[in-house]
Structure formats: structure tokens, C-alpha cells
Design an enzyme around this catalytic site. Structure first.
Site, PDB file in Angstrom:
ATOM      1  N   GLU A 282       0.834  -1.194   0.000  1.00  0.00           N
ATOM      2  CA  GLU A 282       0.000   0.000   0.000  1.00  0.00           C
ATOM      3  C   GLU A 282       0.878   1.257   0.000  1.00  0.00           C
ATOM      4  OE1 GLU A 282      -3.507  -0.616   2.336  1.00  0.00           O
ATOM      5  OE2 GLU A 282      -3.613   1.499   2.890  1.00  0.00           O
ATOM      6  N   GLU A 285       2.049   1.702  -3.417  1.00  0.00           N
ATOM      7  CA  GLU A 285       0.936   2.180  -4.241  1.00  0.00           C
ATOM      8  C   GLU A 285       0.737   3.688  -4.042  1.00  0.00           C
ATOM      9  OE1 GLU A 285      -2.781   0.292  -3.265  1.00  0.00           O
ATOM     10  OE2 GLU A 285      -3.856   1.234  -4.942  1.00  0.00           O
ATOM     11  N   CYS A 308      -8.355  -2.061   4.198  1.00  0.00           N
ATOM     12  CA  CYS A 308      -8.232  -3.291   5.014  1.00  0.00           C
ATOM     13  C   CYS A 308      -9.477  -3.601   5.818  1.00  0.00           C
ATOM     14  CB  CYS A 308      -7.030  -3.296   5.943  1.00  0.00           C
ATOM     15  SG  CYS A 308      -6.133  -1.810   6.061  1.00  0.00           S
ATOM     16  N   SER A 328      -7.377   1.862  -2.028  1.00  0.00           N
ATOM     17  CA  SER A 328      -6.182   1.102  -2.371  1.00  0.00           C
ATOM     18  C   SER A 328      -6.645  -0.227  -2.952  1.00  0.00           C
ATOM     19  CB  SER A 328      -5.361   0.866  -1.102  1.00  0.00           C
ATOM     20  OG  SER A 328      -4.502  -0.234  -1.299  1.00  0.00           O
ATOM     21  N   LYS A 367     -15.324  -9.870   8.215  1.00  0.00           N
ATOM     22  CA  LYS A 367     -14.268 -10.719   7.640  1.00  0.00           C
ATOM     23  C   LYS A 367     -14.850 -12.004   7.079  1.00  0.00           C
ATOM     24  CE  LYS A 367     -10.578  -8.264   8.320  1.00  0.00           C
ATOM     25  NZ  LYS A 367      -9.808  -7.802   7.164  1.00  0.00           N
ATOM     26  N   GLU A 370     -16.080 -11.005   3.739  1.00  0.00           N
ATOM     27  CA  GLU A 370     -14.916 -10.752   2.883  1.00  0.00           C
ATOM     28  C   GLU A 370     -14.306 -12.062   2.388  1.00  0.00           C
ATOM     29  OE1 GLU A 370     -11.268  -9.406   4.806  1.00  0.00           O
ATOM     30  OE2 GLU A 370     -10.964  -7.959   3.206  1.00  0.00           O
ATOM     31  N   GLU A 375     -14.069 -12.752  -5.528  1.00  0.00           N
ATOM     32  CA  GLU A 375     -12.789 -12.301  -6.090  1.00  0.00           C
ATOM     33  C   GLU A 375     -11.601 -12.673  -5.195  1.00  0.00           C
ATOM     34  OE1 GLU A 375     -15.437 -10.464  -5.404  1.00  0.00           O
ATOM     35  OE2 GLU A 375     -14.935  -8.609  -4.357  1.00  0.00           O
ATOM     36  N   CYS A 524     -10.226  -2.016  14.765  1.00  0.00           N
ATOM     37  CA  CYS A 524     -10.551  -3.439  14.916  1.00  0.00           C
ATOM     38  C   CYS A 524     -10.716  -3.855  16.376  1.00  0.00           C
ATOM     39  CB  CYS A 524      -9.475  -4.286  14.293  1.00  0.00           C
ATOM     40  SG  CYS A 524      -9.176  -3.862  12.583  1.00  0.00           S
TER      41      CYS A 524
END
Ligand code: SF4
Ligand code: SF4
Ligand code: SF4
Ligand code: FES
Ligand code: FES
Lengths: 594, 158
Positions: A282, A285, A308, A328, A367, A370, A375, A524
Site C-alpha cells: 500500500e 501504491e 483493510c 487502495s 471478515k 470478505e 474475487e 478493529c
């Protein structure tokens, strides 16, 4: 000097500010008043009436949580009238409650059950519900709703609307017909829900819970063909002790390693390793986007925003789809980790990836969603097979009879078991930003960040929105275009704050380059999969544990992690390489707002 | 093509009503009342458009629309019968009226007759407590009801 008023509760005297609620005054004096619809994190609603108290001069009992003190008062909190009223309220709630405590995931951690015990409810005077009246809503990848256990306190509604700015849930109809529903009672899986699980964490009963995957994980552990790999994230390690009676803010990382091996996981690795990897990817990036913008004058999407937090990602997909190019492209650490296990690690241990199961310990309910996104399987295999919450793993450990708190410490396995302090602080709001700054600053200037002990204080703390600026001097040859330039960053946690930030980005009012957003309040460590209860003080205690641990580590910068350097040398070549892009980056989907 | 222009028409109508009230959140009830009047009920699409115009969550619109018995989220019959279910009317014999109406129309409360003529619903107090049982048919108030009288009144609307 504010207007002070004398209050007397149960004979004890105290002075409070005008407008203080009776509940606040009582708490100040260490007098307990029961609550149910009240939650420290949420606005008042005053609907359950369990907090009734007797106030001299008032004809009726008053709801302590929402009655402001505006004159000197005499209050009594456990007169006969009060005790009877509270018991009546509980009996009425129970008369409308279908649930069997011993099969309920909130058994022994349920506020309704606890109150029934406290107030000596020993019969179901107004009857009780003998058969379920609702079907469970199991449509969501992350959350299960069992409205038979709902007591209509509306804590979830206030959480979702006010705290998270989403509004998936609402009280529909009225009187005895009232139900908590989504829009038109659509299945939650089809509603605008970001899977943050904050509603689960606020629910006093078992009406809301995560989709439990522990049975599948047990099956994998029991299957001799399967290599089961566990990765643990930093936030649950600072909280799971609460499930075993430890005070909030006790980190048990290394004891947990021992326990996980005893439970039967073949390898135990550190998600912080993947967090370090995220910083490399990241950070690179970000620098590339800045270079494209400043040197090559290319049209790029700035500010760049972190990706994230899967709750935040889904929020952005629903509410700010035009800003998806700003995210990102990095996968979250959980997914990067899984992807490497099924490729790099599988090759290393010479096992067919189809026989490897990746399980993750996460503070998070999103999560789960996710890990199920289509993908997230660039290697040809699902990156992460099962994401468990802190609560589910604690339950699994309890089932084994292992007493985590008595165990010896042990280390993570190698080679994906080393994480830096930078990866560790991902668990707290501002942590990703701090980790990124530690690395990016050093790449550009060749020197460590100009903060004492590497602690980037301006990005820490529990303010809903934080801003900071870092300017670059004495830049290295490759980064001369940043000489004298200032990097402006912002941080938000809780999607209600994310909305404020995004509206400023959209209006052009703010000129940031890099933004960290976490869907859950506190980051988190306040995730929807964390032990219940979670509130402001508990979040602060967990944050402290995480920052303390960071300050005691030898390696505190992602790029200094030798195992990360090894991974690039042996496998990925360099950050943002073609291979890294294939395995560690992802794409997003535009979704409707309603 | 036809469907598209129809939804566009609805979107325009919703916007017009919202504009009348400067799309102010606290005017939600008036806005919903007007739209309910216009279309007979608040469809999924109408609620979504209101949410867009007022920058509110659609679930909030739904919460309000279902809270009030004079707002509908489903299509209703030509005539809406609303029988008061609040305490005074309950004590004055609401249940007998309810039975008579169900028998006469062949439907239960919450339902609409197959010919689309009548919907049968409960409402809360309509201010006729001293002359209960009371009911409304559309905007007309009827009170001091007994089962025969209630059935006779309904017949006039056929
Ligand atoms: S919600 Fe609470 S009271 Fe209800 S079944 Fe579960 S533990 Fe028991
Ligand atoms: S998971 Fe989050 S977004 Fe979904 S209903 Fe609960 S609080 Fe709302
Ligand atoms: S689902 Fe839980 S939090 Fe929501 S209203 Fe019901 S009991 Fe309260
Ligand atoms: S806690 Fe006070 S009314 Fe619910
Ligand atoms: S109780 Fe029926 S009109 Fe008031």
C-alpha cells in the site's frame, strides 16, 4: 461555574451539574441502577423502563437513564414500588420471549437473563411463548437474526443508524405489532448492511449473532488429510482474555499460540506479518500515485484510502461508489495472508493447496463476508476458508477444557510468524496510518520518522476524526519531487465518521493525500466480533495493550521485518510486482444505496 | 419504454411533493400523507424516492410508513374500513362489530376483498370514545355501532 444541584440518592448526598441524568448521578455515587435499552455508546431512548426509580414529588416512577436532574432531588432506587415495577416489566418481557437459555449463544452473557436472576423472577406469571413465531434470517454471510429473542430495546437500530450511519435496521409497525425489520422486511443479506456486526455487540440478548463456523473448523481439524493453518490478528489477542475472565487490556498472544496448537491447529501464524506486507504494497501504491500525479501529471485518484476494513469497503461500495478508484487495491491482511498460504507456503511445505485450510482469528464479523467474496481466490483456491470471531474461538477453546490463562507462552511458527510492531498496531484506529508513515517516511528520506520512539502520536487516540501533516526534507535521489512537500493525512473510525470525511472529500473542502478508514469505532479492537460487552473504556484498555506491546518489540517497522524481505526475495520480487498484483490486490463492486 | 416513463412520472411527482416542503426531514409525515393520498399507498419505489429526496435512510421512511395506520405500504381497496381497537371501543363491544364485518365481507382484518372494493383494518382511537364502538369508512365517521348497523352502513358503499 456550572449550575450545581444537590441530589440525595438512598440517603447519600452528592452535587451534580444541572441536566445530569439520574443514572449518571447514581453511577457517580456508585449506586447500581439496572438498564436494558441504555448503552454507553448510544443516544438515550428511555423505552424499556427497567431503570425506574422513585423521585420525591413525582407521581409516577421515573426512568433514571433519561430523566435529567433540573432541581434538587430525593431519589430512592429500590423501594417496594420500584422492585415490583421492575419485576413486572421483566415478566412482561419474558411473556413475549421465545428462547431456551441453554441453547442460546448468549447463555450466561445475556442482559435479560441476568436481570431476571437479579430481580428474582421465579415464575412466568404472564405466560410465555412456547413455539417460535419467526423464522431465523440466515441470509447474510456474516449475521444471523433470531427475532424470537428480540426485546425491542432498539439498541441495534440506534447502533446501525447513529453509530454507523448505515440504517439497515428499523423498528417497523407499532404497539404489539412492533418488529425490528429491514426495509420491507427484506432478508438482511439483500439489505444495505455492511456486516460490521456492531449491532451484535450492542444487543443485550441472543437475537443477533455471527454466522458460526466453528463446526466446519472442527471438521477440518479432525480430518487427517487437512493441514489447518491458523492466523491470528492483533485485536482479538488483546481482547480474547476477557472471555476467560481477564480484565480488558490483557494481551495473551503467546499463551494463545500454545492453546491453538493444543486445540489442533497445525501451524499458527501472525496476521501482523501480512499487515507488514500490506504496508509494503500500500505504501508503494501511494508513492506511485503521488509520483504519477506530481511528476507525470497523470490523472490519479487521490486521496488514496485504505482498504483493510471490509465493513468500510462495503460501505464505500454502497454509499460512495464513485470513489471506489480511491480505495487502495490492496487486499486486507487477512486475505493477503490466505493467498500466500495457498501459494508460497504450500510450495515450501510441498503440500497440495487443496489440502490446506486457512482459518483466521478476527475481531470482525465482516471478515466472514470478505472471505466469501468471489474475487478472493486468485490462487485458484479460496484465500481464507473460515474467519472466526474472538467469541467463536473462545467458545472452541472452552469446549476443549484448556485453561488458556494457565498456559506457557510459545512463539509463532515460521516463516509467516514474524510481525513488526507496525503490523501489530493495525488493530487500533490510526494504526495503519502510523505503520504506513513509519515506512513511507523512511523510504523517502532514508531516516526514521521524526517522532520520539517512532510513536506517531497525532494519529493515535479515540477522536472520531484525526488529521496530521508530515513534511519531507532531505529526500533521497529518487524522491526529489517530494522535497519540501507536505503529506496530509486523515483518519476516521466508525462509518458515521467515514461519511463526514467522504463528504469533505466529495465537496473538495479538504485536501488530503491519504486516508485511513475503519468501519468499527476504535478500529478493529472495537470490532463486531469482539467479546461482549464492548464500550469506550474497554476500547481504550485494548488500545493501550496494543500500543504497549508495540513499544516493547525490537522490530517496529514493516520494511525492517526480515521475513518480509525474504518473501520478496524468494517469491514476490518487489512490491506491486506482477505476481504481487495477482495475489495481493483486488477489485471492488458498485452497489446500490437502497 | 412504458414502464420506464411510469417510474419517471412517479419520481417527478415525489420530487414535486418533497420540494413543496423544501425536502425537510421534519415534514416527512406530511409528504407521506400526500403521496399516500395520491397513489392510495406508498410503494417500495415511492419510499425509495422519498429517501433520496430527503437524504434519509429508506428504512426510516419505512418505519414511519408502517407506524401510522393511515399510511399504507400495500395497495388497498377502494374503500378502507377502519375499526377502532382502543380500550373504550374494545369495552363497548368492538369484537362483535369485527365479527360482523368479517362475515359480511368474507375477509379478515388486514385483507382486501377480491373485487378490490373494501379493505378491513384496525385503527387506534379516533376520538369517539364516548360513543363507541366507532369506525371510519374512508373519511366518514360512524359511531354507536351495533352489528346490524355496521353491516347496513357498509352496504351503502357497494
Ligand atoms: S436471549 Fe437471553 S434470555 Fe433469551 S434465550 Fe438467550 S440467554 Fe436466554
Ligand atoms: S452489521 Fe452493521 S450495518 Fe449491518 S445491521 Fe448490524 S450495525 Fe447495521
Ligand atoms: S435485536 Fe437485540 S438490540 Fe435489536 S431491538 Fe432486539 S434485543 Fe434490542
Ligand atoms: S434503561 Fe432506562 S428506559 Fe431502558
Ligand atoms: S377508543 Fe375508540 S374512538 Fe377512542
Amino acid at each position: 461555574m456550572p449550575n450545581m444541584l444537590a441530589v440525595c440518592i438512598n440517603g447519600k448526598e452528592c452535587e451534580v451539574e444541572f441536566g445530569t441524568t439520574i443514572l449518571e448521578a447514581a453511577r457517580k455515587m456508585n449506586i447500581h441502577i439496572p438498564t436494558l435499552c441504555y448503552h454507553d455508546d448510544l443516544c438515550l431512548s428511555g423505552i424499556c423502563r427497567i431503570c425506574l426509580v422513585e423521585v420525591d414529588g413525582e407521581k409516577t416512577l421515573q426512568a433514571a437513564c433519561s430523566a435529567p436532574i433540573t432541581r434538587p432531588l430525593h431519589i430512592r432506587t429500590h423501594t417496594e414500588k420500584v422492585r415490583k415495577a421492575r419485576r413486572n416489566i421483566l415478566e412482561l418481557m419474558l411473556s413475549n420471549h421465545y428462547g431456551e437459555c441453554y441453547t442460546c449463544f448468549r447463555n450466561q452473557n445475556c442482559e435479560l437473563q441476568k436481570l431476571a436472576k437479579e430481580y428474582g423472577v421465579d415464575s412466568l406469571r404472564f405466560g410465555h411463548v412456547e413455539l417460535p413465531r419467526h423464522t431465523k434470517d440466515t441470509s447474510s454471510r456474516s449475521i444471523i437474526r433470531d427475532m424470537d429473542k428480540c426485546i425491542l430495546c432498539r439498541r441495534c437500530v440506534r447502533t446501525c443508524h447513529d453509530f454507523q450511519g448505515v440504517g439497515a435496521l428499523e423498528a417497523a409497525f407499532r404497539g404489539i405489532d412492533t418488529e425490528i425489520q429491514t426495509f420491507l422486511d427484506h432478508p438482511l443479506g439483500d439489505a444495505v448492511c455492511i456486516n460490521c456486526g456492531q449491532c451484535i455487540n450492542r444487543c443485550p440478548t441472543g437475537a443477533l449473532r455471527e454466522r458460526d463456523r466453528s463446526d466446519e473448523v472442527w471438521n477440518a481439524i479432525d480430518d487427517p488429510q487437512k493441514i489447518v493453518v491458523m492466523q491470528t490478528a492483533p485485536a482479538p489477542r488483546a481482547s480474547i482474555g476477557e472471555e476467560f475472565g481477564l480484565p480488558p487490556g490483557t494481551s495473551i498472544t503467546r499463551k494463545l499460540n500454545t492453546a491453538l496448537k493444543m486445540v489442533g491447529f497445525d501451524y499458527v501464524f501472525d496476521t501482523n506479518f501480512a499487515a507488514d506486507l500490506t504496508i509494503m504494497e500500500e505504501g508503494t501504491e501511494l508513492l506511485t500515485r503521488l509520483k504519477d500525479f506530481i511528476v507525470d501529471k497523470k490523472p490519479v485518484s487521490l486521496p488514496m484510502i485504505t482498504s483493510c476494513s471490509p465493513g468500510w469497503v462495503k460501505y464505500c461500495e454502497h454509499y460512495y461508489p464513485d470513489y471506489l478508484p480511491h480505495l487502495s487495491t490492496c487486499k486486507s491482511p487477512q486475505q493477503m495472508f490466505g493467498s500466500l498460504i495457498k501459494t508460497y507456503f504450500a510450495q515450501k511445505i510441498k503440500v497440495d493447496p487443496k489440502n490446506i485450510m486457512v482459518v483466521s482469528l478476527m475481531p470482525c464479523v465482516a471478515k466472514k463476508y470478505e472471505s466469501d467474496r468471489p474475487e478472493m481466490s486468485a490462487s485458484g483456491f479460496k484465500d481464507v476458508d473460515y474467519a472466526l470471531t474472538s467469541r467463536e474461538l473462545a467458545q472452541m477453546i472452552k469446549e476443549t477444557g484448556i485453561r488458556v490463562t494457565d498456559l506457557e507462552d510459545s512463539d509463532f511458527d515460521s516463516p509467516l510468524g514474524l510481525g513488526s510492531g507496525a503490523g501489530l498496531i493495525f488493530g487500533a484506529t490510526g494504526g495503519v496510518m502510523e505503520a504506513a508513515i513509519r515506512t513511507v517516511y523512511e523510504i523517502i528520506t532514508g531516516e526514521e520518522v521524526p517522532f520520539e520512539n517512532l510513536n506517531v502520536i497525532p494519529v493515535r487516540g479515540m477522536d472520531g476524526i484525526k488529521e496530521a501533516e508530515i513534511s519531507f526534507q532531505k529526500t533521497k535521489e529518487d524522491w526529489k519531487f517530494l522535497e519540501g512537500k507536505t503529506l496530509r493525512v486523515a483518519i476516521a473510525h466508525g462509518t458515521a465518521n467515514a461519511k463526514k470525511i467522504m463528504d469533505k472529500v466529495a465537496s473538495g473542502e479538504a485536501q488530503w493525500h491519504f486516508i485511513e478508514i475503519m468501519a468499527c469505532p476504535g478500529g478493529c479492537l472495537g470490532g463486531g466480533g469482539q467479546p461482549i460487552p464492548t464500550n469506550e473504556n474497554i476500547r481504550k484498555a485494548r488500545a493501550k495493550a496494543i500500543y504497549d506491546e508495540d513499544s516493547h518489540l525490537n522490530i517496529r517497522k514493516s520494511h525492517s521485518n526480515p521475513q518480509i524481505q525474504m518473501l520478496y526475495n524468494e517469491f514476490l520480487d518487489h512490491p506491486n510486482s506482477k505476481k504481487a498484483h495477482k495475489l495481493l490486490h483486488t477489485t471492488y463492486t458498485r452497489r446500490g444505496k437502497i | 419504454m412504458k414502464l420506464e416513463s411510469q417510474t419517471q412520472n412517479i419520481a417527478r411527482a415525489v420530487k414535486r411533493v418533497c420540494d413543496e416542503y423544501h425536502s425537510r426531514r421534519e415534514k416527512l409525515l406530511q409528504i407521506l400523507e400526500e403521496l399516500n393520498e395520491l397513489y392510495g399507498y406508498l410503494s417500495e419505489y415511492v419510499m425509495k424516492e422519498v429517501a433520496k429526496n430527503l437524504d434519509m435512510q429508506v428504512s426510516e421512511i419505512y418505519g414511519v410508513a408502517t407506524f401510522y395506520s393511515f399510511l399504507n405500504t400495500k395497495p388497498k381497496g377502494k374503500n378502507i374500513i377502519r375499526l377502532c381497537q382502543t380500550v373504550s371501543c374494545e369495552l363497548a363491544g368492538k369484537q362483535r362489530i369485527a365479527n360482523a364485518l368479517e362475515n359480511e365481507l368474507g375477509i379478515r382484518f388486514g385483507e382486501t376483498t377480491p373485487d378490490g372494493m373494501f379493505s378491513l383494518e384496525y385503527t387506534n382511537c379516533i376520538g369517539m370514545c364516548n360513543q363507541g364502538p366507532a369506525m371510519l369508512i374512508n373519511d366518514d365517521v360512524y359511531y354507536n355501532l351495533d352489528p346490524e348497523k355496521a353491516v347496513d352502513i357498509v352496504e351503502k358503499y357497494h
